[in-house]
Scaffold this motif. Structure first.
Motif, PDB file in Angstrom:
ATOM      1  N   MET A 168     -15.404  -8.348  13.885  1.00 29.48           N
ATOM      2  CA  MET A 168     -14.908  -7.538  12.782  1.00 29.48           C
ATOM      3  C   MET A 168     -13.371  -7.577  12.796  1.00 29.48           C
ATOM      4  O   MET A 168     -12.752  -7.321  13.824  1.00 29.48           O
ATOM      5  CB  MET A 168     -15.415  -6.109  12.978  1.00 29.48           C
ATOM      6  N   PRO A 169     -12.758  -7.878  11.659  1.00 28.75           N
ATOM      7  CA  PRO A 169     -11.286  -7.936  11.628  1.00 28.75           C
ATOM      8  C   PRO A 169     -10.661  -6.552  11.784  1.00 28.75           C
ATOM      9  O   PRO A 169     -11.268  -5.536  11.450  1.00 28.75           O
ATOM     10  CB  PRO A 169     -10.979  -8.522  10.240  1.00 28.75           C
ATOM     11  N   LEU A 170      -9.445  -6.537  12.306  1.00 27.65           N
ATOM     12  CA  LEU A 170      -8.702  -5.288  12.396  1.00 27.65           C
ATOM     13  C   LEU A 170      -8.397  -4.789  10.991  1.00 27.65           C
ATOM     14  O   LEU A 170      -8.188  -5.579  10.070  1.00 27.65           O
ATOM     15  CB  LEU A 170      -7.402  -5.496  13.162  1.00 27.65           C
ATOM     16  N   LYS A 171      -8.361  -3.469  10.852  1.00 31.10           N
ATOM     17  CA  LYS A 171      -8.087  -2.862   9.554  1.00 31.10           C
ATOM     18  C   LYS A 171      -6.887  -1.934   9.660  1.00 31.10           C
ATOM     19  O   LYS A 171      -6.770  -1.182  10.621  1.00 31.10           O
ATOM     20  CB  LYS A 171      -9.309  -2.072   9.078  1.00 31.10           C
ATOM     21  N   SER A 172      -6.011  -2.007   8.669  1.00 26.77           N
ATOM     22  CA  SER A 172      -4.867  -1.113   8.570  1.00 26.77           C
ATOM     23  C   SER A 172      -4.872  -0.463   7.203  1.00 26.77           C
ATOM     24  O   SER A 172      -5.419  -1.011   6.244  1.00 26.77           O
ATOM     25  CB  SER A 172      -3.546  -1.882   8.730  1.00 26.77           C
ATOM     26  N   ALA A 173      -4.239   0.692   7.130  1.00 27.08           N
ATOM     27  CA  ALA A 173      -4.068   1.379   5.852  1.00 27.08           C
ATOM     28  C   ALA A 173      -2.623   1.825   5.756  1.00 27.08           C
ATOM     29  O   ALA A 173      -2.017   2.214   6.753  1.00 27.08           O
ATOM     30  CB  ALA A 173      -5.006   2.581   5.757  1.00 27.08           C
ATOM     31  N   GLY A 174      -2.066   1.736   4.548  1.00 29.20           N
ATOM     32  CA  GLY A 174      -0.674   2.104   4.375  1.00 29.20           C
ATOM     33  C   GLY A 174      -0.351   2.554   2.969  1.00 29.20           C
ATOM     34  O   GLY A 174      -1.189   2.498   2.073  1.00 29.20           O
ATOM     35  N   ILE A 175       0.894   2.983   2.809  1.00 33.82           N
ATOM     36  CA  ILE A 175       1.363   3.528   1.535  1.00 33.82           C
ATOM     37  C   ILE A 175       2.662   2.842   1.131  1.00 33.82           C
ATOM     38  O   ILE A 175       3.591   2.737   1.939  1.00 33.82           O
ATOM     39  CB  ILE A 175       1.604   5.045   1.650  1.00 33.82           C
ATOM     40  N   GLU A 191       5.329  14.098   6.150  1.00 27.53           N
ATOM     41  CA  GLU A 191       3.964  14.353   5.687  1.00 27.53           C
ATOM     42  C   GLU A 191       3.940  14.234   4.168  1.00 27.53           C
ATOM     43  O   GLU A 191       4.792  14.802   3.485  1.00 27.53           O
ATOM     44  CB  GLU A 191       3.524  15.767   6.086  1.00 27.53           C
ATOM     45  N   LEU A 192       2.973  13.517   3.637  1.00 28.54           N
ATOM     46  CA  LEU A 192       2.854  13.356   2.185  1.00 28.54           C
ATOM     47  C   LEU A 192       1.743  14.230   1.643  1.00 28.54           C
ATOM     48  O   LEU A 192       0.631  14.212   2.163  1.00 28.54           O
ATOM     49  CB  LEU A 192       2.519  11.909   1.824  1.00 28.54           C
ATOM     50  N   SER A 193       2.050  14.959   0.572  1.00 32.28           N
ATOM     51  CA  SER A 193       1.012  15.749  -0.098  1.00 32.28           C
ATOM     52  C   SER A 193       0.805  15.279  -1.533  1.00 32.28           C
ATOM     53  O   SER A 193      -0.069  15.786  -2.222  1.00 32.28           O
ATOM     54  CB  SER A 193       1.382  17.233  -0.072  1.00 32.28           C
ATOM     55  N   VAL A 194       1.603  14.305  -1.978  1.00 31.12           N
ATOM     56  CA  VAL A 194       1.480  13.806  -3.347  1.00 31.12           C
ATOM     57  C   VAL A 194       0.213  12.972  -3.500  1.00 31.12           C
ATOM     58  O   VAL A 194      -0.291  12.418  -2.517  1.00 31.12           O
ATOM     59  CB  VAL A 194       2.721  12.966  -3.755  1.00 31.12           C
ATOM     60  N   PRO A 195      -0.311  12.875  -4.731  1.00 28.22           N
ATOM     61  CA  PRO A 195      -1.497  12.037  -4.957  1.00 28.22           C
ATOM     62  C   PRO A 195      -1.188  10.562  -4.685  1.00 28.22           C
ATOM     63  O   PRO A 195      -0.062  10.105  -4.898  1.00 28.22           O
ATOM     64  CB  PRO A 195      -1.812  12.238  -6.438  1.00 28.22           C
ATOM     65  N   LEU A 196      -2.189   9.857  -4.211  1.00 26.82           N
ATOM     66  CA  LEU A 196      -2.053   8.425  -3.945  1.00 26.82           C
ATOM     67  C   LEU A 196      -2.870   7.633  -4.961  1.00 26.82           C
ATOM     68  O   LEU A 196      -3.920   8.077  -5.407  1.00 26.82           O
ATOM     69  CB  LEU A 196      -2.535   8.085  -2.533  1.00 26.82           C
ATOM     70  N   ILE A 197      -2.373   6.439  -5.285  1.00 22.12           N
ATOM     71  CA  ILE A 197      -3.051   5.531  -6.207  1.00 22.12           C
ATOM     72  C   ILE A 197      -3.520   4.324  -5.401  1.00 22.12           C
ATOM     73  O   ILE A 197      -2.707   3.666  -4.728  1.00 22.12           O
ATOM     74  CB  ILE A 197      -2.087   5.070  -7.322  1.00 22.12           C
ATOM     75  N   ALA A 198      -4.801   4.028  -5.449  1.00 19.54           N
ATOM     76  CA  ALA A 198      -5.358   2.908  -4.686  1.00 19.54           C
ATOM     77  C   ALA A 198      -4.856   1.582  -5.244  1.00 19.54           C
ATOM     78  O   ALA A 198      -4.880   1.361  -6.456  1.00 19.54           O
ATOM     79  CB  ALA A 198      -6.878   2.951  -4.718  1.00 19.54           C
ATOM     80  N   LEU A 199      -4.401   0.702  -4.341  1.00 23.27           N
ATOM     81  CA  LEU A 199      -3.953  -0.647  -4.725  1.00 23.27           C
ATOM     82  C   LEU A 199      -4.900  -1.724  -4.213  1.00 23.27           C
ATOM     83  O   LEU A 199      -4.676  -2.905  -4.451  1.00 23.27           O
ATOM     84  CB  LEU A 199      -2.544  -0.923  -4.183  1.00 23.27           C
ATOM     85  N   GLY A 200      -5.931  -1.330  -3.499  1.00 24.93           N
ATOM     86  CA  GLY A 200      -6.898  -2.296  -2.998  1.00 24.93           C
ATOM     87  C   GLY A 200      -6.534  -2.839  -1.633  1.00 24.93           C
ATOM     88  O   GLY A 200      -5.728  -2.275  -0.904  1.00 24.93           O
ATOM     89  N   GLU A 201      -7.124  -3.977  -1.332  1.00 19.75           N
ATOM     90  CA  GLU A 201      -7.042  -4.553   0.002  1.00 19.75           C
ATOM     91  C   GLU A 201      -6.476  -5.972  -0.069  1.00 19.75           C
ATOM     92  O   GLU A 201      -6.707  -6.686  -1.039  1.00 19.75           O
ATOM     93  CB  GLU A 201      -8.458  -4.580   0.596  1.00 19.75           C
ATOM     94  N   VAL A 202      -5.743  -6.362   0.968  1.00 18.93           N
ATOM     95  CA  VAL A 202      -5.281  -7.741   1.124  1.00 18.93           C
ATOM     96  C   VAL A 202      -5.595  -8.181   2.549  1.00 18.93           C
ATOM     97  O   VAL A 202      -5.772  -7.348   3.437  1.00 18.93           O
ATOM     98  CB  VAL A 202      -3.760  -7.902   0.854  1.00 18.93           C
ATOM     99  N   ALA A 239      -4.156  -0.526   0.812  1.00 17.46           N
ATOM    100  CA  ALA A 239      -2.889   0.116   0.451  1.00 17.46           C
ATOM    101  C   ALA A 239      -3.045   1.095  -0.698  1.00 17.46           C
ATOM    102  O   ALA A 239      -3.929   0.962  -1.543  1.00 17.46           O
ATOM    103  CB  ALA A 239      -1.855  -0.943   0.080  1.00 17.46           C
ATOM    104  N   PHE A 240      -2.142   2.050  -0.688  1.00 20.27           N
ATOM    105  CA  PHE A 240      -2.046   3.064  -1.731  1.00 20.27           C
ATOM    106  C   PHE A 240      -0.587   3.135  -2.173  1.00 20.27           C
ATOM    107  O   PHE A 240       0.307   2.739  -1.425  1.00 20.27           O
ATOM    108  CB  PHE A 240      -2.490   4.431  -1.185  1.00 20.27           C
ATOM    109  N   ALA A 241      -0.365   3.647  -3.366  1.00 18.84           N
ATOM    110  CA  ALA A 241       0.998   3.808  -3.870  1.00 18.84           C
ATOM    111  C   ALA A 241       1.258   5.285  -4.119  1.00 18.84           C
ATOM    112  O   ALA A 241       0.346   6.042  -4.466  1.00 18.84           O
ATOM    113  CB  ALA A 241       1.184   3.024  -5.163  1.00 18.84           C
ATOM    114  N   ALA A 242       2.527   5.679  -3.946  1.00 19.04           N
ATOM    115  CA  ALA A 242       2.940   7.062  -4.208  1.00 19.04           C
ATOM    116  C   ALA A 242       4.356   7.038  -4.767  1.00 19.04           C
ATOM    117  O   ALA A 242       5.242   6.417  -4.174  1.00 19.04           O
ATOM    118  CB  ALA A 242       2.895   7.895  -2.938  1.00 19.04           C
ATOM    119  N   GLU A 243       4.552   7.690  -5.905  1.00 19.51           N
ATOM    120  CA  GLU A 243       5.888   7.767  -6.475  1.00 19.51           C
ATOM    121  C   GLU A 243       6.621   8.933  -5.832  1.00 19.51           C
ATOM    122  O   GLU A 243       6.205  10.084  -5.948  1.00 19.51           O
ATOM    123  CB  GLU A 243       5.841   7.954  -7.994  1.00 19.51           C
ATOM    124  N   LEU A 244       7.691   8.621  -5.121  1.00 18.76           N
ATOM    125  CA  LEU A 244       8.502   9.640  -4.470  1.00 18.76           C
ATOM    126  C   LEU A 244       9.825   9.037  -4.057  1.00 18.76           C
ATOM    127  O   LEU A 244      10.002   7.825  -4.069  1.00 18.76           O
ATOM    128  CB  LEU A 244       7.788  10.235  -3.248  1.00 18.76           C
TER     129      LEU A 244
END
Length: 153
Positions: free
Chosen positions: A1-8, A65-76, A86-91
């Motif tokens: 199973m490949p390693l998985k990361s998540a980010g913003i 710490e982020l409390s703003v809504p996140l927008i999903a950008l999918g996986e690469v 990844a997710f996106a956040a305007e800030l």
């Protein structure tokens, strides 16, 4: 199973769209620039929610710490096989205020001495064009997705 990361990907709209990237800390990355930068991200377990992991890693790497809504950008998939969700956040963030967590390694190698380094040694705002040059090549499609999202496509 490949390693998985998540980010913003934090972004802001100035005269142009700008994105926040981080430069990895430690001696290996000290003199590397093009292709070395990344979105703030980190690994997570299979059973963990990617958005929760992305928020945790953002806090660990930037000290915010982020409390703003996140927008999903999918996986690469990066060259080594790691999957990045990844997710996106305007800030807007003052990059001089970031406080990264640290890690310890033997340095110099085989010296028997242990040194502590920040996980992220700096964060900077870049235009999309600048970010495309500096970001890890496997994460470039995320910038394209963000650009489409920000332009309303």
């Amino acid at each position: 199973m490949p390693l998985k990361s998540a980010g913003i990907i934090a972004y802001r709209k100035r005269r142009r769209l700008e994105v926040l990237l981080v430069h990895p800390g430690g001696p290996f990355w000290r003199n590397k620039d093009l292709g070395a930068w990344s979105i703030p991200k980190g690994e997570y377990a299979e059973e963990e929610d990617a958005e929760i992991a992305a928020r945790r890693e953002f806090a660990e790497e930037l000290g915010l710490e982020l409390s703003v809504p996140l927008i999903a950008l999918g996986e690469v998939k990066q060259r080594g096989g790691k999957l990045v969700t990844a997710f996106a956040a305007e800030l807007d963030i003052d990059t001089s205020s970031i406080r990264s967590n640290t890690f310890e390694i033997e340095w110099p190698p085989r010296s028997g001495k242990r040194q502590t380094f920040p996980e992220v040694d700096r964060a900077e705002w870049f235009t999309l064009k600048e970010a495309q040059e500096r970001i890890n090549a496997g994460q470039r499609p995320l910038l394209d997705r963000l650009e489409r999202l920000a332009s309303g496509e």
